[in-house]
Write a protein that holds these residues in place. Sequence first.
Motif, PDB file in Angstrom:
ATOM      1  N   THR A  37      50.386  49.073  54.483  1.00  0.00           N
ATOM      2  CA  THR A  37      51.066  48.196  53.524  1.00  0.00           C
ATOM      3  C   THR A  37      51.050  46.742  53.984  1.00  0.00           C
ATOM      4  OG1 THR A  37      53.167  48.729  54.609  1.00  0.00           O
ATOM      5  CG2 THR A  37      52.577  50.025  52.664  1.00  0.00           C
ATOM      6  N   ASP A  38      50.702  46.504  55.235  1.00  0.00           N
ATOM      7  CA  ASP A  38      50.602  45.123  55.739  1.00  0.00           C
ATOM      8  C   ASP A  38      49.279  44.480  55.358  1.00  0.00           C
ATOM      9  OD1 ASP A  38      53.039  45.496  56.940  1.00  0.00           O
ATOM     10  OD2 ASP A  38      52.199  45.995  58.899  1.00  0.00           O
ATOM     11  N   GLU A  39      48.324  45.300  54.953  1.00  0.00           N
ATOM     12  CA  GLU A  39      46.978  44.800  54.686  1.00  0.00           C
ATOM     13  C   GLU A  39      46.715  44.676  53.185  1.00  0.00           C
ATOM     14  OE1 GLU A  39      44.059  46.532  57.885  1.00  0.00           O
ATOM     15  OE2 GLU A  39      45.406  48.134  57.231  1.00  0.00           O
ATOM     16  N   THR A  40      45.596  44.044  52.886  1.00  0.00           N
ATOM     17  CA  THR A  40      45.160  43.884  51.503  1.00  0.00           C
ATOM     18  C   THR A  40      43.851  44.635  51.297  1.00  0.00           C
ATOM     19  OG1 THR A  40      46.165  41.689  51.385  1.00  0.00           O
ATOM     20  CG2 THR A  40      44.554  42.221  49.712  1.00  0.00           C
ATOM     21  N   GLY A  41      43.797  45.456  50.253  1.00  0.00           N
ATOM     22  CA  GLY A  41      42.559  46.140  49.916  1.00  0.00           C
ATOM     23  C   GLY A  41      41.685  45.275  49.020  1.00  0.00           C
ATOM     24  N   LYS A  42      40.482  45.742  48.763  1.00  0.00           N
ATOM     25  CA  LYS A  42      39.576  44.973  47.900  1.00  0.00           C
ATOM     26  C   LYS A  42      38.684  45.929  47.105  1.00  0.00           C
ATOM     27  CE  LYS A  42      37.762  41.231  49.543  1.00  0.00           C
ATOM     28  NZ  LYS A  42      36.887  40.328  50.349  1.00  0.00           N
ATOM     29  N   LEU A  43      38.687  45.749  45.792  1.00  0.00           N
ATOM     30  CA  LEU A  43      37.802  46.486  44.906  1.00  0.00           C
ATOM     31  C   LEU A  43      36.608  45.594  44.573  1.00  0.00           C
ATOM     32  CD1 LEU A  43      37.088  48.823  42.953  1.00  0.00           C
ATOM     33  CD2 LEU A  43      38.533  47.681  41.239  1.00  0.00           C
ATOM     34  N   ILE A  44      35.402  46.126  44.750  1.00  0.00           N
ATOM     35  CA  ILE A  44      34.185  45.357  44.511  1.00  0.00           C
ATOM     36  C   ILE A  44      33.414  46.003  43.356  1.00  0.00           C
ATOM     37  CG2 ILE A  44      32.036  44.485  45.516  1.00  0.00           C
ATOM     38  CD1 ILE A  44      33.380  44.750  48.266  1.00  0.00           C
ATOM     39  N   ILE A  45      33.198  45.229  42.309  1.00  0.00           N
ATOM     40  CA  ILE A  45      32.460  45.708  41.132  1.00  0.00           C
ATOM     41  C   ILE A  45      31.209  44.853  40.973  1.00  0.00           C
ATOM     42  CG2 ILE A  45      32.540  46.138  38.646  1.00  0.00           C
ATOM     43  CD1 ILE A  45      35.596  46.186  38.884  1.00  0.00           C
ATOM     44  N   THR A  46      30.051  45.500  40.899  1.00  0.00           N
ATOM     45  CA  THR A  46      28.785  44.773  40.760  1.00  0.00           C
ATOM     46  C   THR A  46      28.095  45.206  39.471  1.00  0.00           C
ATOM     47  OG1 THR A  46      28.515  44.651  43.160  1.00  0.00           O
ATOM     48  CG2 THR A  46      26.553  44.264  41.812  1.00  0.00           C
ATOM     49  N   ILE A  47      27.740  44.212  38.664  1.00  0.00           N
ATOM     50  CA  ILE A  47      27.001  44.464  37.415  1.00  0.00           C
ATOM     51  C   ILE A  47      25.649  43.771  37.533  1.00  0.00           C
ATOM     52  CG2 ILE A  47      26.960  44.154  34.911  1.00  0.00           C
ATOM     53  CD1 ILE A  47      29.982  44.111  34.938  1.00  0.00           C
ATOM     54  N   GLY A  48      24.593  44.525  37.329  1.00  0.00           N
ATOM     55  CA  GLY A  48      23.248  43.969  37.425  1.00  0.00           C
ATOM     56  C   GLY A  48      22.444  44.259  36.171  1.00  0.00           C
ATOM     57  N   GLY A  49      21.374  43.494  35.989  1.00  0.00           N
ATOM     58  CA  GLY A  49      20.522  43.705  34.825  1.00  0.00           C
ATOM     59  C   GLY A  49      19.996  42.398  34.283  1.00  0.00           C
ATOM     60  N   ALA A  50      19.763  42.364  32.971  1.00  0.00           N
ATOM     61  CA  ALA A  50      19.235  41.164  32.320  1.00  0.00           C
ATOM     62  C   ALA A  50      19.938  40.967  30.988  1.00  0.00           C
ATOM     63  CB  ALA A  50      17.728  41.298  32.114  1.00  0.00           C
TER      64      ALA A  50
END
Length: 204
Positions: A37-50
Amino acid sequence: VTITVKPLPEAGKPASFKGAVGTFRMESLLEKDHFSTDETGKLIITIGGAGNMQLMTAPDVQWPKEVEAFDSRITDNIDKNLVPLAGTKTFEIPFAVQSPGTYKIPSIQYSYFDPASGSYKVLSTQELSFSVTKGTGHPATSFSEEHKKNDSLLNKIFARRWLLILFVAGFIIIAMIFWLSGDKKKEKEKEEEIIKAPEVVTVS
């Protein structure tokens, strides 16, 4: 040159559609799946394409009620020389949890219109889970809070930029006045020396 622009069809438009047009793929992951609870999490979302990648916004995330999410950081890796634009867009979303336990982030969905098939398509990621242990009781400083502190300091400096400009201009003007005064004083001293100098009489 006449250009005909077709409107996007209303039929079959998903509720999650935000204007993305092209062909895309999406994946999501957690920076770490176990923290305190002392730390911070991180969600990483990557969208690729054209497609119209510059106009793409972060997908909606259904966070558990115990999770506090902060502003996302966006990183573009787009080749602007291609038509349509191609590359990847990454959203890093920091979050904090104050209560220990095991949590799940439901599947994230992102919809777009595929002009090649003339239809809407929906991307989905896998469900993500993470566990949080009890920390020391000191709340973690979020990325958003640090960013706001830096922005606050920069905003204060920027808001007082005219005072800084006036101070620098005043310093330069005072320095020039002293410099000109010194030159005039030296010229005056030279004139006085010439006046006080004894007259030399030449006897033939």
